[in-house]
Design a protein around this motif. Structure first.
Motif, PDB file in Angstrom:
ATOM      1  N   HIS A  47       0.860  -1.198   0.000  1.00 47.46           N
ATOM      2  CA  HIS A  47       0.000   0.000   0.000  1.00 47.46           C
ATOM      3  C   HIS A  47       0.885   1.232   0.000  1.00 47.46           C
ATOM      4  O   HIS A  47       1.352   1.691   1.044  1.00 47.46           O
ATOM      5  CB  HIS A  47      -0.936  -0.009   1.216  1.00 47.46           C
ATOM      6  CG  HIS A  47      -1.986   1.057   1.158  1.00 47.46           C
ATOM      7  ND1 HIS A  47      -3.331   0.812   1.344  1.00 47.46           N
ATOM      8  CD2 HIS A  47      -1.894   2.397   0.936  1.00 47.46           C
ATOM      9  CE1 HIS A  47      -4.020   1.931   1.221  1.00 47.46           C
ATOM     10  NE2 HIS A  47      -3.167   2.915   0.987  1.00 47.46           N
ATOM     11  N   HIS A  49       1.600   5.069  -2.411  1.00 48.22           N
ATOM     12  CA  HIS A  49       1.130   5.964  -3.483  1.00 48.22           C
ATOM     13  C   HIS A  49       2.292   6.824  -3.957  1.00 48.22           C
ATOM     14  O   HIS A  49       2.355   8.015  -3.663  1.00 48.22           O
ATOM     15  CB  HIS A  49      -0.012   6.848  -2.982  1.00 48.22           C
ATOM     16  CG  HIS A  49      -1.113   6.089  -2.322  1.00 48.22           C
ATOM     17  ND1 HIS A  49      -1.965   5.253  -3.012  1.00 48.22           N
ATOM     18  CD2 HIS A  49      -1.506   6.015  -1.028  1.00 48.22           C
ATOM     19  CE1 HIS A  49      -2.829   4.717  -2.172  1.00 48.22           C
ATOM     20  NE2 HIS A  49      -2.570   5.151  -0.960  1.00 48.22           N
ATOM     21  N   LYS A 142      -9.899   0.283  -6.832  1.00 46.82           N
ATOM     22  CA  LYS A 142      -9.835   0.747  -5.443  1.00 46.82           C
ATOM     23  C   LYS A 142     -11.075   1.584  -5.156  1.00 46.82           C
ATOM     24  O   LYS A 142     -11.316   2.603  -5.808  1.00 46.82           O
ATOM     25  CB  LYS A 142      -8.578   1.592  -5.228  1.00 46.82           C
ATOM     26  CG  LYS A 142      -8.500   2.303  -3.865  1.00 46.82           C
ATOM     27  CD  LYS A 142      -8.222   1.336  -2.728  1.00 46.82           C
ATOM     28  CE  LYS A 142      -8.074   2.066  -1.380  1.00 46.82           C
ATOM     29  NZ  LYS A 142      -6.835   2.836  -1.258  1.00 46.82           N
ATOM     30  N   HIS A 196      -6.391  -0.349   5.367  1.00 40.14           N
ATOM     31  CA  HIS A 196      -6.434   0.283   6.693  1.00 40.14           C
ATOM     32  C   HIS A 196      -7.278  -0.588   7.633  1.00 40.14           C
ATOM     33  O   HIS A 196      -6.756  -1.189   8.537  1.00 40.14           O
ATOM     34  CB  HIS A 196      -6.960   1.723   6.662  1.00 40.14           C
ATOM     35  CG  HIS A 196      -6.409   2.548   5.546  1.00 40.14           C
ATOM     36  ND1 HIS A 196      -5.069   2.843   5.456  1.00 40.14           N
ATOM     37  CD2 HIS A 196      -6.998   3.099   4.448  1.00 40.14           C
ATOM     38  CE1 HIS A 196      -4.856   3.557   4.356  1.00 40.14           C
ATOM     39  NE2 HIS A 196      -5.997   3.725   3.730  1.00 40.14           N
ATOM     40  N   ASP A 267       1.700   3.395   3.013  1.00 41.08           N
ATOM     41  CA  ASP A 267       0.747   4.443   2.666  1.00 41.08           C
ATOM     42  C   ASP A 267       1.376   5.818   2.452  1.00 41.08           C
ATOM     43  O   ASP A 267       1.284   6.384   1.382  1.00 41.08           O
ATOM     44  CB  ASP A 267      -0.376   4.530   3.708  1.00 41.08           C
ATOM     45  CG  ASP A 267      -1.601   5.280   3.187  1.00 41.08           C
ATOM     46  OD1 ASP A 267      -1.709   5.435   1.945  1.00 41.08           O
ATOM     47  OD2 ASP A 267      -2.436   5.699   3.985  1.00 41.08           O
TER      48      ASP A 267
HETATM   49 ZN   LIG Z   1      -3.602   4.867   0.775  1.00 44.59          ZN
END
Ligand SMILES: [Zn+2]
Length: 344
Positions: A47, A49, A142, A196, A267
């Motif tokens: 995870h 980005h 997503k 999450h 994340d």
């Molecule tokens: Zn994320």
């Protein structure tokens, strides 16, 4: 040519492998560079980005490559980007210096939710079709299944239709959830991964285990928000975050005990902090073996990649000793091998 020899996790058995292009093989390779130590089949950040400085920013190709180099330097040979700030360039996931990569295209969110400037806002009636088209392209869609504590989550019937449509094209659904109601709906709908999962009712874990749904708790970033939340003004928003984040480590450990596959994901920026997530999972009560599984072999298996076996893609991270007995070794791998080439 690269040759690796040493105890390979998860089993700890000794392997002796040479890279033939991007495949491990037991064929001898005279003159190959021999790297010895404890071997992991490459780390996975499930995870992340990369390529945007802050939420809402467009994808920046230079920053993308820089972010991916940080991942590789930390031993990450595979990433999954469940949501990315723009259409990635052709070299993403392919060039020799960047990890293998899966991505889910733009985050798919309801109107009035998620970060301004990022993702697509989609009507409920169109969500299954849009998600399926995305998954047909990149394997993943997503969905922002829920957002703030006062926002309506995506209804269960819509999520079910999304899951059906995406599965019909052979794709997988990743669902962002940080609210109890949204999490229960996402699990009931049968999404493939809960991202999450903050505030998820632990009673949902048995269903996830039975269905093979995975949890990416992004524990280190959620726990890093605790100090800010503690100094926030009192109110429902503060209560939500504190309650969810304080229980989140326990949820991750309970998930492993319940038989749910847990994936390590960082994340937030800066990239390349997979070790922080492994340490957070261990602090939460996971055995070091299970925390490493989340960041390596379990995640690779989930994404369809093999481990340190003949015929598997030629990724490895090498440590001077067993990282399970000394987690500080994770910060300084002896070598990182990506697609059969030494990249650190
Ligand atoms: Zn994320």
């Amino acid at each position: 040519m690269i040759r690796i020899r040493g105890n390979a996790l998860p089993s700890g058995e000794v392997v002796d492998l040479c890279a033939d292009g991007d495949r491990w093989t037991t064929d001898p390779a005279p003159g190959a560079e021999l790297i010895e130590g404890w071997l992991l089949p490459g780390l996975v950040d499930a995870h992340t980005h990369p390529g945007a400085e802050k939420p809402g920013d467009p994808l920046d190709e230079d920053l993308l490559r820089e972010d991916l180099h940080r991942h590789v330097d930390a031993g990450v040979t595979v990433i999954r980007a469940p949501g990315i700030a723009g259409e990635p360039p052709a070299w993403f996931g392919r060039d020799p210096d960047v990890p293998r990569a899966w991505h889910a295209g733009p985050w798919l969110a309801q109107h009035g939710q998620f970060f301004d400037g990022w993702g697509r806002r989609v009507e409920h009636s169109e969500l299954p079709g849009v998600a399926a088209a995305q998954a047909a392209r990149t394997g993943w869609a997503k969905i922002i299944a829920d957002w703030g504590p006062d926002d309506e989550p995506v209804p269960l019937t819509v999520l079910r239709a999304v899951v059906d449509a995406v599965h019909a094209v052979g794709g997988r659904v990743a669902a962002h959830s940080q609210q109890a109601a949204g999490g229960l709906a996402a699990v009931a709908a049968g999404v493939d991964s809960i991202e999450h999962g903050m505030c998820l009712d632990p009673s949902a874990l048995a269903t996830m285990a039975a269905r093979g749904s995975v949890l990416t708790p992004t524990l280190s970033v959620i726990e890093s928000g605790l100090s800010k939340a503690r100094s926030a003004p009192p109110g429902p928003r503060r209560d939500w975050y504190l309650n969810g984040a304080e229980a989140h480590g326990r949820l991750a450990a309970t998930a492993v005990e319940a038989g749910v596959t847990v994936l390590a994901g960082t994340d937030s920026r800066p990239t390349g902090r997979i070790t922080d997530e492994i340490l957070a999972l261990v602090n939460a009560g996971l055995r070091p073996h299970d925390a490493l599984a989340a960041a390596s072999w379990s995640a690779r298996t989930y994404l369809g990649l093999g481990g340190l076996t003949p015929g598997s893609p030629a990724d490895a991270v090498v440590y001077p000793a067993d990282p399970r007995t000394d987690l500080s070794l994770l910060a300084n791998p002896t070598a990182v091998i990506l697609r059969g080439r030494r990249v650190r």
